[in-house]
Write an enzyme that holds these catalytic residues in place. Structure first.
Site, PDB file in Angstrom:
ATOM      1  CG  ASP A   1      -1.872  -1.057   1.163  1.00  0.00           C
ATOM      2  OD1 ASP A   1      -2.066  -1.926   0.242  1.00  0.00           O
ATOM      3  OD2 ASP A   1      -2.985  -1.248   1.921  1.00  0.00           O
TER       4      ASP A   1
ATOM      5  CE  LYS B   1      -3.993  -4.230   1.282  1.00  0.00           C
ATOM      6  NZ  LYS B   1      -4.721  -3.133   1.811  1.00  0.00           N
TER       7      LYS B   1
ATOM      8  CB  CYS C   1      -2.158  -2.970   5.294  1.00  0.00           C
ATOM      9  SG  CYS C   1      -3.817  -2.550   4.997  1.00  0.00           S
TER      10      CYS C   1
HETATM   11  C1  VGL Z   1      -4.643   0.697   5.932  1.00  0.00           C
HETATM   12  C2  VGL Z   1      -6.432   1.596   7.079  1.00  0.00           C
HETATM   13  C3  VGL Z   1      -6.999   1.528   6.053  1.00  0.00           C
HETATM   14  C4  VGL Z   1      -3.163   0.184   5.448  1.00  0.00           C
HETATM   15  C5  VGL Z   1      -5.591   0.686   4.521  1.00  0.00           C
HETATM   16  O1  VGL Z   1      -2.872   0.222   4.277  1.00  0.00           O
HETATM   17  O2  VGL Z   1      -2.763   0.027   6.351  1.00  0.00           O
HETATM   18  N1  VGL Z   1      -5.129   1.314   6.917  1.00  0.00           N
HETATM   19  N2  VGL Z   1      -6.912   0.908   4.893  1.00  0.00           N
END
Ligand code: VGL
Ligand code: ZN
Length: 202
Positions: A12, A110, A155
């Protein structure tokens, strides 16, 4: 060069998790150069991309009277509510402009179902619905994973624990991760990862 049974999983590294983004992680952009350098050591590189439809159930804005960072009970368990982020097709959902995306062979998206979030690269937040990453890695003969990216305590944390639970040898390179750290969530994540057999480096 790392062995052919090793993969780098880059979690991410998207604009919304970097300074100026909708769910900015402090220093999120500082890890990009180091991740690019590390990618060149691996024969197998996978990127994950948080990829929510507008109106996703993890957004506080989808729940009347709720604010970001509150926790609600969903059918699959507790869920932190977030600011709207990583909406499919937006600039916020794009990878950081400097990330060397061309090194990756696989991009796994995702959180694309409206009614369920997915922190982990392996399973959605019901801890049951697979993303397909396990099968991809196994069919490539991968046994060892190094994880980097955002955010350490969400994540990266859930991906690392699920990877270890699936039998992969998992190392989190913490110097190439940054955390959100809500109410001690970083320390809790570090403890949970260590107890699950994840190696914490950096
Ligand atoms: C994430 C909160 C919401 C992350 C993704 O990538 O850690 N955190 N969506
Ligand atoms: Zn998300």
């Amino acid at each position: 060069m790392r062995d052919a049974n090793e993969a780098l999983i880059v979690i991410d590294v998207q604009n919304d998790f970097c300074p100026g983004g909708a769910l900015a992680v402090t220093g999120g952009d500082q890890i990009v150069a180091g991740i690019n350098a590390l990618m060149t050591e691996f024969q197998a590189v996978v990127l994950t991309q948080d990829w929510h439809p507008a109106g996703h159930s993890s957004f506080a804005s989808s729940h009347a009277g709720q604010s970001p960072y509150e926790v609600i009970d969903m059918a699959y368990g507790p869920q932190v509510l977030w600011p709207d982020h990583c909406v499919q097709g937006t600039d916020g959902a794009s990878f950081h402009a400097d990330l060397a995306v061309d090194h990756a062979q696989m991009i796994i998206r995702k959180g694309f179902r409206r009614d369920i979030d997915s922190y982990s690269a392996f399973f959605e937040n019901d801890h049951k619905t697979p993303t397909g990453l396990d099968g991809y890695l196994r069919t490539r003969g991968i046994e060892k994973l190094t994880m980097v990216g955002l955010a350490t305590d969400f994540c990266v944390h859930y991906s690392a624990i699920d990877g270890a639970g699936l039998g992969f040898d998992v190392t989190v390179e913490q110097s190439l991760c940054r955390a959100i750290d809500l109410d001690g969530s970083l320390a809790a994540a570090q403890n949970a990862m260590t107890s699950s057999g994840v190696r914490l480096d950096g």
